[in-house]
Design a protein around this motif. Sequence first.
Motif, PDB file in Angstrom:
ATOM      1  N   ALA A  45      71.172  49.646  31.668  1.00 29.15           N
ATOM      2  CA  ALA A  45      71.138  48.327  32.281  1.00 29.15           C
ATOM      3  C   ALA A  45      70.561  48.376  33.687  1.00 29.15           C
ATOM      4  O   ALA A  45      69.896  47.428  34.131  1.00 29.15           O
ATOM      5  CB  ALA A  45      72.538  47.720  32.303  1.00 29.15           C
ATOM      6  N   GLU A  46      70.813  49.455  34.400  1.00 26.45           N
ATOM      7  CA  GLU A  46      70.267  49.598  35.758  1.00 26.45           C
ATOM      8  C   GLU A  46      68.750  49.487  35.739  1.00 26.45           C
ATOM      9  O   GLU A  46      68.139  48.758  36.546  1.00 26.45           O
ATOM     10  CB  GLU A  46      70.697  50.941  36.348  1.00 26.45           C
ATOM     11  CG  GLU A  46      70.276  51.154  37.786  1.00 26.45           C
ATOM     12  CD  GLU A  46      71.077  50.327  38.771  1.00 26.45           C
ATOM     13  OE1 GLU A  46      70.463  49.833  39.736  1.00 26.45           O
ATOM     14  OE2 GLU A  46      72.293  50.176  38.590  1.00 26.45           O
ATOM     15  N   VAL A  47      68.114  50.188  34.809  1.00 28.58           N
ATOM     16  CA  VAL A  47      66.656  50.140  34.697  1.00 28.58           C
ATOM     17  C   VAL A  47      66.206  48.784  34.158  1.00 28.58           C
ATOM     18  O   VAL A  47      65.249  48.183  34.652  1.00 28.58           O
ATOM     19  CB  VAL A  47      66.154  51.280  33.792  1.00 28.58           C
ATOM     20  CG1 VAL A  47      64.647  51.175  33.585  1.00 28.58           C
ATOM     21  CG2 VAL A  47      66.510  52.636  34.391  1.00 28.58           C
ATOM     22  N   ALA A  48      66.909  48.280  33.145  1.00 24.35           N
ATOM     23  CA  ALA A  48      66.504  47.030  32.505  1.00 24.35           C
ATOM     24  C   ALA A  48      66.609  45.835  33.447  1.00 24.35           C
ATOM     25  O   ALA A  48      65.819  44.886  33.353  1.00 24.35           O
ATOM     26  CB  ALA A  48      67.362  46.786  31.263  1.00 24.35           C
ATOM     27  N   LEU A  49      67.570  45.859  34.362  1.00 25.36           N
ATOM     28  CA  LEU A  49      67.762  44.726  35.272  1.00 25.36           C
ATOM     29  C   LEU A  49      67.005  44.885  36.580  1.00 25.36           C
ATOM     30  O   LEU A  49      66.420  43.910  37.082  1.00 25.36           O
ATOM     31  CB  LEU A  49      69.252  44.544  35.570  1.00 25.36           C
ATOM     32  CG  LEU A  49      70.155  44.150  34.404  1.00 25.36           C
ATOM     33  CD1 LEU A  49      71.598  44.069  34.869  1.00 25.36           C
ATOM     34  CD2 LEU A  49      69.720  42.835  33.781  1.00 25.36           C
ATOM     35  N   TYR A  50      66.991  46.110  37.127  1.00 27.08           N
ATOM     36  CA  TYR A  50      66.525  46.285  38.505  1.00 27.08           C
ATOM     37  C   TYR A  50      65.362  47.258  38.647  1.00 27.08           C
ATOM     38  O   TYR A  50      64.905  47.489  39.768  1.00 27.08           O
ATOM     39  CB  TYR A  50      67.692  46.769  39.372  1.00 27.08           C
ATOM     40  CG  TYR A  50      68.887  45.848  39.294  1.00 27.08           C
ATOM     41  CD1 TYR A  50      68.826  44.537  39.761  1.00 27.08           C
ATOM     42  CD2 TYR A  50      70.088  46.276  38.716  1.00 27.08           C
ATOM     43  CE1 TYR A  50      69.914  43.689  39.674  1.00 27.08           C
ATOM     44  CE2 TYR A  50      71.184  45.436  38.628  1.00 27.08           C
ATOM     45  CZ  TYR A  50      71.089  44.149  39.106  1.00 27.08           C
ATOM     46  OH  TYR A  50      72.161  43.300  39.014  1.00 27.08           O
ATOM     47  N   GLY A  51      64.900  47.823  37.559  1.00 30.48           N
ATOM     48  CA  GLY A  51      63.752  48.723  37.622  1.00 30.48           C
ATOM     49  C   GLY A  51      62.475  47.976  37.967  1.00 30.48           C
ATOM     50  O   GLY A  51      62.460  46.748  38.114  1.00 30.48           O
ATOM     51  N   PRO A  52      61.351  48.690  38.081  1.00 29.96           N
ATOM     52  CA  PRO A  52      60.081  48.067  38.480  1.00 29.96           C
ATOM     53  C   PRO A  52      59.680  46.885  37.607  1.00 29.96           C
ATOM     54  O   PRO A  52      59.054  45.939  38.094  1.00 29.96           O
ATOM     55  CB  PRO A  52      59.073  49.225  38.367  1.00 29.96           C
ATOM     56  CG  PRO A  52      59.894  50.457  38.537  1.00 29.96           C
ATOM     57  CD  PRO A  52      61.220  50.157  37.913  1.00 29.96           C
ATOM     58  N   GLU A  53      60.018  46.918  36.327  1.00 35.78           N
ATOM     59  CA  GLU A  53      59.697  45.810  35.426  1.00 35.78           C
ATOM     60  C   GLU A  53      60.973  45.143  34.917  1.00 35.78           C
ATOM     61  O   GLU A  53      60.998  44.552  33.844  1.00 35.78           O
ATOM     62  CB  GLU A  53      58.872  46.328  34.250  1.00 35.78           C
ATOM     63  CG  GLU A  53      57.551  46.966  34.666  1.00 35.78           C
ATOM     64  CD  GLU A  53      56.829  47.618  33.498  1.00 35.78           C
ATOM     65  OE1 GLU A  53      56.803  47.019  32.413  1.00 35.78           O
ATOM     66  OE2 GLU A  53      56.303  48.729  33.686  1.00 35.78           O
TER      67      GLU A  53
END
Length: 348
Positions: free
Chosen positions: A15-23
């Motif tokens: 979720a960290e990547v899915a919500l706040y990552g570059p995309e």
Amino acid sequence: MRSDAGEQVGWRRAAEVALYGPEGFYRRPEGPAGHFRTSVHASALFASAVARLLVGTADRFGLREPALIDVGAGRGELLSGVLAALPPDFPVRAHAVECAGRPEGLDPRIRWHREVPRGESGLLFANEWLDNVPVDVAEVDARGRRRRVLVDREGTERLGGEVTGADARWLERWWPPAGPGSRAEIGRPRDEAWARAAGCLEAGLAVAVDYAHTADERPVLGTLTGFRDGRQVRPVPDGSCDITAHVALDACAAGAPGARLRPQHEVLRELGVSGRRPPLSLASSDPAGYVRALARAGEAAELTARGGLGDFTWLVQPVPEGAPEAGEEPGPRPGRGAPAGPWAAGPL
């Protein structure tokens, strides 16, 4: 989002990547308002209530120029509404905390941050922020062990290793198991995120508003879900939807002196948001005024409705000047506490 679709990791990392990552979802140009409606978007009455809370906080704590810190500020909608609702001569330092970039055309009085600024005194307000602090999910297997749920980019899950250490201790205290197949969201990262945010405040009130549950009513299957284009959807950590879970606000409040949990419908009514219909006599004497008052009553009713926005929970935490910061042992410190004022024994 670029990642191996077959890689399975814990929900917190996914979720960290899915919500706040570059995309990530929260970097999309339409912003959260393009996918779901919060109290901020429902009515300007919400911002007016926060403005009254800010004025009351300044009076209660004796602040000449209070700060308003909006954590998870979206595109600055709440801060813009509060600034418009405040008296024209009311001094305020407005801070937005958001991972996305500053939107164009925003009121120049609003300062934009990636992290909560330290040392300010006033009102720290986090509306639907903690539910988007990513957490891991645990599930009880057939042998009664609590195992971490792993997920890939397409939302396919499997059970991983047993939950141990600090996460296991958090579950034992705050979300005991309810038999094989039961699930729980491990809220420890939210406790820590809230403690850090509130600990940045020198004096004033720290307020978190979210869909929440307490120890006596934890949902057996958890609350992890997704939202896209105004609809609830299956949570898929590919950046296309919001990923959210209700918050164990009682755990966030633990150990904070004076912290209280209040339902939104009660707090907003005490802050002057009333769904009472205007008298019919106004329709004859001032038809346009009657229509405006009727519209405001409808908006207020939505904000305070049971089964809807009125079911949000407010965590209200006073932060006296000189209070210990997160992780610090309480004890005598220099500095005054909150002086008496009209809100000292008021609704919050």
